[in-house]
Motif scaffolding. Structure first.
Motif, mmCIF file in Angstrom:
data_model
loop_
_atom_site.group_PDB
_atom_site.id
_atom_site.type_symbol
_atom_site.label_atom_id
_atom_site.label_comp_id
_atom_site.label_asym_id
_atom_site.label_seq_id
_atom_site.Cartn_x
_atom_site.Cartn_y
_atom_site.Cartn_z
ATOM 1 N N ASP A 3 0.836 -1.198 0.000
ATOM 2 C CA ASP A 3 0.000 0.000 0.000
ATOM 3 C C ASP A 3 0.874 1.254 0.000
ATOM 4 O OD1 ASP A 3 -2.364 -1.374 -0.082
ATOM 5 O OD2 ASP A 3 -2.759 -1.232 2.063
ATOM 6 N N LYS A 170 -9.155 2.236 0.014
ATOM 7 C CA LYS A 170 -8.140 2.171 1.071
ATOM 8 C C LYS A 170 -7.889 3.530 1.725
ATOM 9 C CE LYS A 170 -6.021 -2.103 -0.090
ATOM 10 N NZ LYS A 170 -4.911 -2.928 0.223
ATOM 11 N N ASP A 173 -6.064 3.529 5.304
ATOM 12 C CA ASP A 173 -4.632 3.204 5.219
ATOM 13 C C ASP A 173 -3.846 4.325 4.553
ATOM 14 O OD1 ASP A 173 -5.205 0.723 6.356
ATOM 15 O OD2 ASP A 173 -5.361 -0.273 4.413
#
Length: 187
Positions: A3, A170, A173
């Motif tokens: 990520d 996401k 995150d």
């Protein structure tokens, strides 16, 4: 770390570009593990059974048959979606506009059906290139939304059996990584 390296840093760069540009930006997530993990034998095990970085290129350029692998029918449909959207984007700047197809000469001048078209055909009968283009034009039911704050930072989610739309992919995150920063030389 995936990520941090890929998802969130690309999201940050895309949003920074969007804050200075008025042209539409299109973001996508490719989320499909190739049906035959032997495709990844040259990279150890980290890509087997996962959607690995740049695995979308096997579908966009339809290259697996060149190496002796096959696509499932669902993967053929996924390849058609990618090819259609990217072709539209290349020709018009918008992945959703496919009217340009009527204004150009056919890509394949041969009267025979191309081997790629034969591979993409899930009905097992011979089709012309124009038949495939017409079929893929009918089968796509969702537009690929522009990536912008007013629509909730929507991304196209390419997967099988059908693609979909992701909102704020996401976000939690990436908001964390955005606060820390992306100076990779310090890692």
């Amino acid at each position: 770390m995936g990520d941090y390296i890929w998802t969130c840093s690309i999201r940050k760069a895309t949003r920074d570009i969007k804050s200075h540009e008025t042209i539409p930006i299109y973001h996508y997530v490719f989320d499909h593990a190739i049906n035959n993990s032997a495709v990844w034998d040259f990279v150890e095990d980290w890509c087997k059974d996962y959607s690995c970085h740049d695995s979308d290129l096997f579908f966009l350029f339809y290259t697996l048959p060149l190496e002796g692998f096959y696509y499932t029918d669902e993967e053929k449909d996924l390849a058609k979606r990618l090819i259609r959207f990217w072709g539209n984007f290349i020709h018009t700047g918008n992945p959703n506009i496919d009217d340009w197809r009527n204004d150009i000469a056919p890509v394949f001048q041969s009267s025979q059906t191309s081997s790629i078209v034969q591979h993409l055909d899930t009905s097992r009968k011979k089709l012309s290139v124009s038949d495939i283009l017409h079929r893929s034009k009918r089968r796509v039911t969702r537009d690929w939304p522009a990536y912008q704050p007013s629509t909730g930072w929507q991304s196209m989610w390419f997967k099988t059996p059908a693609s979909d739309i992701l909102f704020r992919y996401k976000a939690k995150d990436c908001n964390f990584w955005d606060k820390i920063g992306y100076n990779t030389y310090e890692i």
